[in-house]
Design a protein around this motif. Sequence first.
Motif, short mmCIF file in Angstrom:
data_model
loop_
_atom_site.label_atom_id
_atom_site.label_comp_id
_atom_site.label_asym_id
_atom_site.label_seq_id
_atom_site.Cartn_x
_atom_site.Cartn_y
_atom_site.Cartn_z
N ALA A 79 0.83 -1.20 0.00
CA ALA A 79 0.00 0.00 0.00
C ALA A 79 0.87 1.26 0.00
CB ALA A 79 -0.92 0.00 1.22
N ALA A 80 0.31 2.31 -0.53
CA ALA A 80 0.92 3.64 -0.50
C ALA A 80 -0.23 4.64 -0.63
CB ALA A 80 1.93 3.82 -1.63
N PHE A 81 0.13 5.92 -0.65
CA PHE A 81 -0.88 6.97 -0.78
C PHE A 81 -0.82 7.52 -2.20
CE2 PHE A 81 0.14 6.52 3.64
CZ PHE A 81 -1.11 6.49 4.23
N ALA A 82 -1.98 7.74 -2.77
CA ALA A 82 -2.05 8.18 -4.16
C ALA A 82 -1.34 9.52 -4.32
CB ALA A 82 -3.51 8.30 -4.60
N PRO A 83 -0.46 9.65 -5.33
CA PRO A 83 0.20 10.94 -5.56
C PRO A 83 -0.82 12.05 -5.80
CG PRO A 83 1.21 9.20 -6.87
CD PRO A 83 -0.04 8.63 -6.28
N GLY A 88 -10.23 16.63 -0.23
CA GLY A 88 -10.59 15.95 1.01
C GLY A 88 -9.43 15.25 1.66
N GLY A 89 -8.32 15.02 0.90
CA GLY A 89 -7.15 14.45 1.55
C GLY A 89 -6.64 13.19 0.89
N PRO A 90 -5.67 12.52 1.54
CA PRO A 90 -5.00 11.37 0.93
C PRO A 90 -5.92 10.17 0.73
CG PRO A 90 -3.76 12.24 2.80
CD PRO A 90 -5.10 12.89 2.83
N ARG A 91 -5.54 9.35 -0.25
CA ARG A 91 -6.24 8.10 -0.52
C ARG A 91 -5.22 6.98 -0.55
NH1 ARG A 91 -11.43 9.23 -2.13
NH2 ARG A 91 -11.74 7.12 -2.93
N VAL A 92 -5.64 5.80 -0.09
CA VAL A 92 -4.77 4.63 -0.01
C VAL A 92 -5.00 3.76 -1.24
CG1 VAL A 92 -4.20 2.56 1.32
CG2 VAL A 92 -4.80 4.69 2.50
N VAL A 93 -3.92 3.40 -1.92
CA VAL A 93 -4.00 2.48 -3.04
C VAL A 93 -3.12 1.26 -2.73
CG1 VAL A 93 -4.49 4.22 -4.79
CG2 VAL A 93 -2.13 3.67 -4.25
N VAL A 94 -3.54 0.11 -3.20
CA VAL A 94 -2.80 -1.13 -3.01
C VAL A 94 -2.31 -1.61 -4.38
CG1 VAL A 94 -2.92 -3.54 -2.25
CG2 VAL A 94 -4.10 -1.75 -0.95
N HIS A 95 -1.00 -1.79 -4.51
CA HIS A 95 -0.40 -2.19 -5.78
C HIS A 95 -0.34 -3.71 -5.90
CE1 HIS A 95 0.92 1.94 -6.78
NE2 HIS A 95 0.91 2.07 -5.46
N ALA A 560 4.25 23.56 -1.61
CA ALA A 560 3.38 22.81 -2.52
C ALA A 560 3.95 21.43 -2.82
CB ALA A 560 3.18 23.61 -3.81
N ARG A 561 5.27 21.36 -3.01
CA ARG A 561 5.90 20.07 -3.31
C ARG A 561 5.74 19.09 -2.16
NH1 ARG A 561 9.82 16.93 -2.26
NH2 ARG A 561 10.60 18.28 -0.60
N ARG A 562 5.99 19.56 -0.94
CA ARG A 562 5.88 18.67 0.22
C ARG A 562 4.43 18.26 0.47
NH1 ARG A 562 9.88 17.89 3.95
NH2 ARG A 562 8.38 17.84 5.68
N THR A 563 3.50 19.15 0.21
CA THR A 563 2.09 18.80 0.38
C THR A 563 1.72 17.63 -0.52
OG1 THR A 563 1.56 21.09 0.93
CG2 THR A 563 -0.27 19.68 0.27
N ALA A 564 2.11 17.70 -1.79
CA ALA A 564 1.81 16.62 -2.73
C ALA A 564 2.55 15.33 -2.36
CB ALA A 564 2.17 17.05 -4.14
N ALA A 565 3.77 15.44 -1.82
CA ALA A 565 4.56 14.27 -1.49
C ALA A 565 3.94 13.46 -0.35
CB ALA A 565 5.99 14.68 -1.11
N PHE A 566 3.03 14.08 0.40
CA PHE A 566 2.39 13.37 1.50
C PHE A 566 0.92 13.07 1.21
CE2 PHE A 566 6.22 14.72 3.49
CZ PHE A 566 6.47 13.77 4.47
N GLY A 567 0.55 13.09 -0.07
CA GLY A 567 -0.76 12.59 -0.46
C GLY A 567 -1.87 13.61 -0.55
N TRP A 568 -1.57 14.90 -0.33
CA TRP A 568 -2.60 15.94 -0.48
C TRP A 568 -2.49 16.55 -1.87
CZ3 TRP A 568 -1.96 14.50 4.44
CH2 TRP A 568 -3.04 14.66 5.33
N PRO A 569 -3.57 17.12 -2.41
CA PRO A 569 -3.45 17.84 -3.67
C PRO A 569 -2.47 19.01 -3.51
CG PRO A 569 -5.76 17.48 -3.10
CD PRO A 569 -4.95 17.09 -1.90
N ALA A 570 -1.58 19.17 -4.45
CA ALA A 570 -0.62 20.27 -4.38
C ALA A 570 -1.36 21.59 -4.55
CB ALA A 570 0.43 20.14 -5.47
N PRO A 571 -1.20 22.52 -3.63
CA PRO A 571 -1.86 23.82 -3.79
C PRO A 571 -1.31 24.56 -5.00
CG PRO A 571 -0.32 23.89 -1.96
CD PRO A 571 -0.38 22.46 -2.39
#
Length: 596
Positions: A79-83, A88-95, A560-571
């Motif tokens: 599992a990881a968090f969708a880029p 609404g926030g991060p989503r979990v995806v399973v590869h 913005a880069r760090r926000t996206a790296a942790f699964g949130w939409p980049a502002p």
Amino acid sequence: MSVGSEQAGPPAHPGPARSGPGLPASAGQREVLLDAMAARPDSGLHVGQSHWRWYGPLDTRRFLAAWQCVYDREAVLRAAFAPYGARGGPRVVVHRRVVPQLVRHPYGSADWQALLAGERRRGFEPTRPGLLRIALLDEQPGPAGPTRVILTYHHAALDGRSVRLLVRAFARAYLAEGGAAGGERRPDLRDHLRWLAGRDRAPARAFWSAAAPPAGSATLPPGGGGAAGVRTTVRLAPYEASLLRDWTAGQGVTESTALQAAWALQLRRSVPAGGPVPVAFATAVSGRGIPLDGACRLPGPLTTALPVSVEVDPDRPFSRLLSDLADRALELSTYEWVSMGQVRAWSGRTPATPLARTVLSFDPPPPADADPLDEELAAQGIRLTEPEAVATPGGHALSLTAHHDREGGLVLTGVQDRTGLVDARAAVHGTARLLRGFPTTDRRSTTVAETLRLLGPWPPPGDAHPAADRQPAGAAGLVVLRQAARRGAGAVVLVPPPGGPAGCYSALARIHPWDGQLAVLDTPVDAAGCLAALRPVLAAGEPLVLGCRPAGAPLAHEIARRTAAFGWPAPAVAVAPDTESLSRALTAAATRRAVP
């Protein structure tokens, strides 16, 4: 990688995601990601570790094949968090497939303590699968070992109990020569996320609205000035631990309750005034006492910390404090699936007013009976020591963990996460002193005040003040220039140029046609500090646009880069040299992001 190290297997790589857009992350996962996002990249915050010794021959290929078998069976390891997340926030995806990350360090190529620390500092990229890494360190030349095995993992994916489950699954797969160990585990992480999404939150909201710690509770022990990262360990000898165990049994409570009582007394000591005082701390719960079939065997980020509040009155019997704490533990058992952030929101608090600043954890003792799996390993000349958890930062001012060792001693380990708030050494030694002293108290007549004197004179001399008022220096704040006209309208946050005051955007607040929240970061130092200030906006899932003058653009883009790296939409980031053009750029950026 250390010189001479052997990397067994390529870096983790995903196959196609099985779950499409994935499932919304749990409240607890979101909070862990928000904590980690605002931390220094090398801080090791929310990075857990466990290690043990492997005696006997260790075949690297067979070892890797066994872990691959476990990865194929356990969805959480793929599992990881969708880029870039979603609104609404991060989503979990399973590869579909992830290859374990395993590095073997030959004898003499790495220092043990440096390797442990280095693995923690490496951190993880939450949007890349493989949120668990494996490192091996040969402690002697030759094939017979012993070899140290280190598992390093992210708290957004796994907890300590998960690691113990996974290690046993790995040992079975190793005995089977890395062969298949059945199909995928069910329930898995996705089942747990669906279960959480289906909860009726009304009863939990009603309970925590009343049970959350009251404002003004004592949340830190007296004293401070310690440095972040300090670890202090104290051990009660087996005979001392046995006396404590017998004493708690006579009181009708558990050793965990005794630990909480010792901590509550230290928090009460931070307020020397007489009379009852509410104290508050967090306690770790497994999250597996829930009505989901198979939850007790489910690897995942289920462990959470929930606030405990109790009134400590020096004039009352100490036995009453123990029974109050035991009652609190029983009440919490109904809500093991709730997160600290949910409790804060339901109690009407803001992130700036934490419910608790310290967390206690009492790990279960190792099993007394021999494990048949150990006998099968011994038949192949292999012996594994019991996995040992490394106390790592978890986002509180101080984390205190207790566990029994193989000899029957009780080991207390305190980890200080923040500089200047807590003296970890004094707090851990004080806890041990109380636990040693509890069995000497009379079960019927001893008062709280008399028990407090185990730590020294009561009331304490001098004008001590609660440590709860101390705040970390240098953190950025969020100054609201204009409140949102409606919920869901989003937020525009302005980033001042280096050295620029928050007031440099006051003219923009008067002319910008924006019905969302308009705010500015005050005294920004770095992206981590700014993200800590932005936490309420990100936690609410509001659309976010960052605006700045050209000098502030590097910092805004890093946020913005760090926000996206942790699964949130980049502002979106709007940059312009003057007030009017910046207002137009912000409007255009908000339109592109389809902010309502």
